[in-house]
Design an enzyme around this catalytic site. Structure first.
Site, mmCIF file in Angstrom:
data_model
loop_
_atom_site.group_PDB
_atom_site.id
_atom_site.type_symbol
_atom_site.label_atom_id
_atom_site.label_comp_id
_atom_site.label_asym_id
_atom_site.label_seq_id
_atom_site.Cartn_x
_atom_site.Cartn_y
_atom_site.Cartn_z
ATOM 1 N N HIS A 56 0.836 -1.199 0.000
ATOM 2 C CA HIS A 56 0.000 0.000 0.000
ATOM 3 C C HIS A 56 0.872 1.252 0.000
ATOM 4 O O HIS A 56 0.631 2.187 -0.758
ATOM 5 C CB HIS A 56 -0.905 0.049 1.242
ATOM 6 C CG HIS A 56 -1.945 -1.011 1.300
ATOM 7 N ND1 HIS A 56 -2.110 -1.808 2.416
ATOM 8 C CD2 HIS A 56 -2.882 -1.407 0.407
ATOM 9 C CE1 HIS A 56 -3.117 -2.642 2.201
ATOM 10 N NE2 HIS A 56 -3.604 -2.426 0.989
ATOM 11 N N LYS B 42 -17.798 -6.854 7.433
ATOM 12 C CA LYS B 42 -16.489 -7.496 7.524
ATOM 13 C C LYS B 42 -15.931 -7.284 8.931
ATOM 14 O O LYS B 42 -15.950 -6.173 9.452
ATOM 15 C CB LYS B 42 -15.563 -6.856 6.472
ATOM 16 C CG LYS B 42 -14.306 -7.601 6.197
ATOM 17 C CD LYS B 42 -13.584 -6.920 5.032
ATOM 18 C CE LYS B 42 -12.277 -7.585 4.723
ATOM 19 N NZ LYS B 42 -11.560 -6.886 3.652
ATOM 20 N N ARG C 253 -1.841 -6.451 -8.204
ATOM 21 C CA ARG C 253 -0.788 -7.405 -7.886
ATOM 22 C C ARG C 253 -0.678 -8.499 -8.931
ATOM 23 O O ARG C 253 0.389 -9.027 -9.174
ATOM 24 C CB ARG C 253 -1.054 -8.054 -6.522
ATOM 25 C CG ARG C 253 -0.958 -7.093 -5.367
ATOM 26 C CD ARG C 253 -1.439 -7.731 -4.120
ATOM 27 N NE ARG C 253 -2.869 -8.038 -4.299
ATOM 28 C CZ ARG C 253 -3.674 -8.447 -3.345
ATOM 29 N NH1 ARG C 253 -3.211 -8.643 -2.144
ATOM 30 N NH2 ARG C 253 -4.942 -8.673 -3.591
ATOM 31 N N SER D 53 -3.228 -7.615 2.952
ATOM 32 C CA SER D 53 -3.566 -7.450 4.370
ATOM 33 C C SER D 53 -4.043 -8.765 4.969
ATOM 34 O O SER D 53 -3.686 -9.110 6.100
ATOM 35 C CB SER D 53 -4.645 -6.383 4.541
ATOM 36 O OG SER D 53 -4.153 -5.125 4.154
#
Length: 161
Positions: A17, A41, A90, A127
């Site tokens: 990040h 979440k 990514r 993460s």
């Protein structure tokens, strides 16, 4: 003023990040980091803790502001007068999802999406992976800023023997 948004849950913020923030901050006059609040979440860190950690690790950039938001990212972009959303990619699997979102965002609000390939050093870091490895006592210090690593060590209990 050229302003861009980088959004995500950042639970926790990783070196990947930070790489995207740093590169974005060189391209735009101001970067607004939007910390998405997702009630469905279960997060390891509260929104306030994530904002505090982000503030600490981006302090040296000088042109980054951090805010939380709920709802659509395009509404957050409009609120902060940012016509560009920067998304780190990514892998090809990220592109498949992000392309659909970018097309929706341009249609909803005219917000452009800039895809920024992640530095290969961070191409596998997420993460979720950081939390999973840290939960089991793995060393994630190479993948997160030191202040985040310290917060993880304080938050997560020692792994079972």
């Amino acid at each position: 003023m050229r302003r861009a948004v980088c959004s995500g849950s950042f639970d926790p913020v990783t070196n990947g990040h930070l790489d995207v923030f740093a590169r974005t901050s060189r391209l735009f006059d101001e970067v607004v980091v939007g910390v998405f609040i997702n009630e469905s979440k279960r997060s390891l860190f509260t929104v306030d803790e994530r904002i505090e950690l982000l503030g600490e690790v981006t302090r040296t950039f000088g042109n980054i502001r951090i805010h939380s938001f709920r709802g659509l990212v395009v509404d957050f972009c409009r609120e902060h007068e940012a016509g560009v959303l920067v998304r780190g990619l990514r892998a090809v699997s990220d592109f498949d999802y992000e392309l659909k979102m970018a097309q929706m965002n341009i249609g909803l609000a005219g917000v452009e999406t800039l895809f920024m390939p992640t530095n290969p050093l961070y191409s596998f870091v997420s993460s979720s992976l950081v939390k999973e490895v840290a939960k089991w006592g793995g060393d994630v210090s190479a993948h997160v800023p030191d202040v985040v690593n310290q917060a993880l060590l304080k938050r997560l209990p020692a792994p079972p023997d």
